[in-house]
Design a protein around this motif. Sequence first.
Motif, PDB file in Angstrom:
ATOM      1  N   ASP A  20      65.586  28.687  78.845  1.00  0.00           N
ATOM      2  CA  ASP A  20      64.452  28.180  79.604  1.00  0.00           C
ATOM      3  C   ASP A  20      64.974  27.181  80.618  1.00  0.00           C
ATOM      4  N   ALA A  21      64.326  27.122  81.764  1.00  0.00           N
ATOM      5  CA  ALA A  21      64.717  26.161  82.795  1.00  0.00           C
ATOM      6  C   ALA A  21      64.470  24.750  82.285  1.00  0.00           C
ATOM      7  N   SER A  22      65.454  23.886  82.454  1.00  0.00           N
ATOM      8  CA  SER A  22      65.355  22.501  81.998  1.00  0.00           C
ATOM      9  C   SER A  22      64.444  21.699  82.908  1.00  0.00           C
ATOM     10  N   ALA A  23      63.734  20.761  82.309  1.00  0.00           N
ATOM     11  CA  ALA A  23      62.918  19.823  83.078  1.00  0.00           C
ATOM     12  C   ALA A  23      63.831  18.736  83.627  1.00  0.00           C
ATOM     13  N   PRO A  24      63.487  18.155  84.767  1.00  0.00           N
ATOM     14  CA  PRO A  24      64.310  17.072  85.317  1.00  0.00           C
ATOM     15  C   PRO A  24      64.360  15.877  84.368  1.00  0.00           C
ATOM     16  N   ALA A  25      65.496  15.194  84.366  1.00  0.00           N
ATOM     17  CA  ALA A  25      65.687  14.040  83.491  1.00  0.00           C
ATOM     18  C   ALA A  25      65.411  12.724  84.209  1.00  0.00           C
ATOM     19  N   ALA A  26      65.083  12.785  85.493  1.00  0.00           N
ATOM     20  CA  ALA A  26      64.841  11.565  86.277  1.00  0.00           C
ATOM     21  C   ALA A  26      63.848  11.910  87.392  1.00  0.00           C
TER      22      ALA A  26
ATOM     23  N   ASN B 270      63.484  31.152 102.772  1.00  0.00           N
ATOM     24  CA  ASN B 270      64.126  32.029 101.788  1.00  0.00           C
ATOM     25  C   ASN B 270      65.341  31.384 101.138  1.00  0.00           C
ATOM     26  N   THR B 271      65.469  30.071 101.314  1.00  0.00           N
ATOM     27  CA  THR B 271      66.593  29.354 100.716  1.00  0.00           C
ATOM     28  C   THR B 271      66.094  28.493  99.572  1.00  0.00           C
ATOM     29  N   LEU B 272      66.776  28.597  98.444  1.00  0.00           N
ATOM     30  CA  LEU B 272      66.424  27.824  97.253  1.00  0.00           C
ATOM     31  C   LEU B 272      67.578  26.881  96.932  1.00  0.00           C
ATOM     32  N   TYR B 273      67.279  25.598  96.904  1.00  0.00           N
ATOM     33  CA  TYR B 273      68.259  24.565  96.557  1.00  0.00           C
ATOM     34  C   TYR B 273      67.994  24.157  95.117  1.00  0.00           C
ATOM     35  N   VAL B 274      68.974  24.382  94.244  1.00  0.00           N
ATOM     36  CA  VAL B 274      68.815  24.048  92.829  1.00  0.00           C
ATOM     37  C   VAL B 274      69.609  22.780  92.525  1.00  0.00           C
ATOM     38  N   SER B 275      68.916  21.819  91.932  1.00  0.00           N
ATOM     39  CA  SER B 275      69.550  20.552  91.553  1.00  0.00           C
ATOM     40  C   SER B 275      70.694  20.799  90.578  1.00  0.00           C
ATOM     41  N   GLY B 276      71.577  19.818  90.477  1.00  0.00           N
ATOM     42  CA  GLY B 276      72.724  19.925  89.585  1.00  0.00           C
ATOM     43  C   GLY B 276      72.313  20.238  88.155  1.00  0.00           C
ATOM     44  N   GLN B 277      72.980  21.212  87.578  1.00  0.00           N
ATOM     45  CA  GLN B 277      72.749  21.616  86.190  1.00  0.00           C
ATOM     46  C   GLN B 277      73.959  21.197  85.370  1.00  0.00           C
ATOM     47  N   ILE B 278      73.713  20.495  84.286  1.00  0.00           N
ATOM     48  CA  ILE B 278      74.807  19.953  83.484  1.00  0.00           C
ATOM     49  C   ILE B 278      75.219  20.913  82.373  1.00  0.00           C
ATOM     50  N   SER B 279      76.446  20.741  81.914  1.00  0.00           N
ATOM     51  CA  SER B 279      76.982  21.617  80.870  1.00  0.00           C
ATOM     52  C   SER B 279      76.285  21.337  79.543  1.00  0.00           C
ATOM     53  N   ARG B 280      75.664  22.390  79.037  1.00  0.00           N
ATOM     54  CA  ARG B 280      74.981  22.317  77.736  1.00  0.00           C
ATOM     55  C   ARG B 280      74.858  23.712  77.160  1.00  0.00           C
ATOM     56  N   ASN B 281      74.776  23.760  75.840  1.00  0.00           N
ATOM     57  CA  ASN B 281      74.545  25.031  75.159  1.00  0.00           C
ATOM     58  C   ASN B 281      73.533  24.790  74.041  1.00  0.00           C
ATOM     59  N   ASP B 282      73.396  25.747  73.152  1.00  0.00           N
ATOM     60  CA  ASP B 282      72.401  25.627  72.078  1.00  0.00           C
ATOM     61  C   ASP B 282      72.675  24.437  71.158  1.00  0.00           C
ATOM     62  N   ASP B 283      73.927  23.987  71.118  1.00  0.00           N
ATOM     63  CA  ASP B 283      74.289  22.848  70.267  1.00  0.00           C
ATOM     64  C   ASP B 283      74.070  21.507  70.950  1.00  0.00           C
ATOM     65  N   GLY B 284      73.747  21.524  72.248  1.00  0.00           N
ATOM     66  CA  GLY B 284      73.515  20.274  72.979  1.00  0.00           C
ATOM     67  C   GLY B 284      74.442  20.135  74.166  1.00  0.00           C
ATOM     68  N   LEU B 285      74.632  18.907  74.592  1.00  0.00           N
ATOM     69  CA  LEU B 285      75.466  18.618  75.755  1.00  0.00           C
ATOM     70  C   LEU B 285      76.930  18.925  75.464  1.00  0.00           C
ATOM     71  N   ILE B 286      77.621  19.424  76.486  1.00  0.00           N
ATOM     72  CA  ILE B 286      79.068  19.634  76.382  1.00  0.00           C
ATOM     73  C   ILE B 286      79.701  18.479  77.142  1.00  0.00           C
ATOM     74  N   THR B 287      80.278  17.567  76.396  1.00  0.00           N
ATOM     75  CA  THR B 287      80.838  16.352  76.973  1.00  0.00           C
ATOM     76  C   THR B 287      82.362  16.394  76.905  1.00  0.00           C
ATOM     77  N   GLY B 288      82.976  15.585  77.736  1.00  0.00           N
ATOM     78  CA  GLY B 288      84.431  15.481  77.710  1.00  0.00           C
ATOM     79  C   GLY B 288      84.976  15.168  79.079  1.00  0.00           C
ATOM     80  N   VAL B 289      86.244  14.821  79.093  1.00  0.00           N
ATOM     81  CA  VAL B 289      86.935  14.480  80.326  1.00  0.00           C
ATOM     82  C   VAL B 289      88.141  15.412  80.473  1.00  0.00           C
TER      83      VAL B 289
END
Length: 152
Positions: free
Chosen positions: A16-22, A32-51
């Motif tokens: 499902d499309a995520s709701a904005p966090a801010a 005919n141009t669609l600008y999509v805001s930044g989408q962060i790394s996440r999966n069914d387990d939650g956020l994918i974090t790391g450096v």
Amino acid sequence: MSHAQNLSEKGITLPDASAPAANYVPYVRVGNTLYVSGQISRNDDGLITGVLGDDMSVEEGAAAAQTCALQLLAQVRAACDGDIDRMVRVVKLTGFVNSTKDFTQQPQVINGCSDFLVETLGDAGRHARSAVSAGALPLGVAVEIEGIFEIK
């Protein structure tokens, strides 16, 4: 073959499309141009974090970028009233990689998104792109990717 058929044939289910966090909207349509805001790394387990260059490998980063591709397509589908086949093509991606200052493999990380889009959408998935390093990303995620799409 339609985009929806390609996804289904490959066993890919868009989230499902995520709701904005801010204070922003997930996408803006101009003609005919669609600008999509930044989408962060996440999966069914939650956020994918790391450096990258510290506690995350290039392969793990590319897998995180692939989850951004799914999120981007989910936003496109939402913007097109549930019809992903209204997407004509991916125009441009800008990928941000949470990485150390000496990490230089941002393109290989963002390939996780790019490769997925081309494998899934064929020529409609080919796009212009930037891949840049970020000293930190929201919520500590490994990757954030924004996109520009042509829709009908």
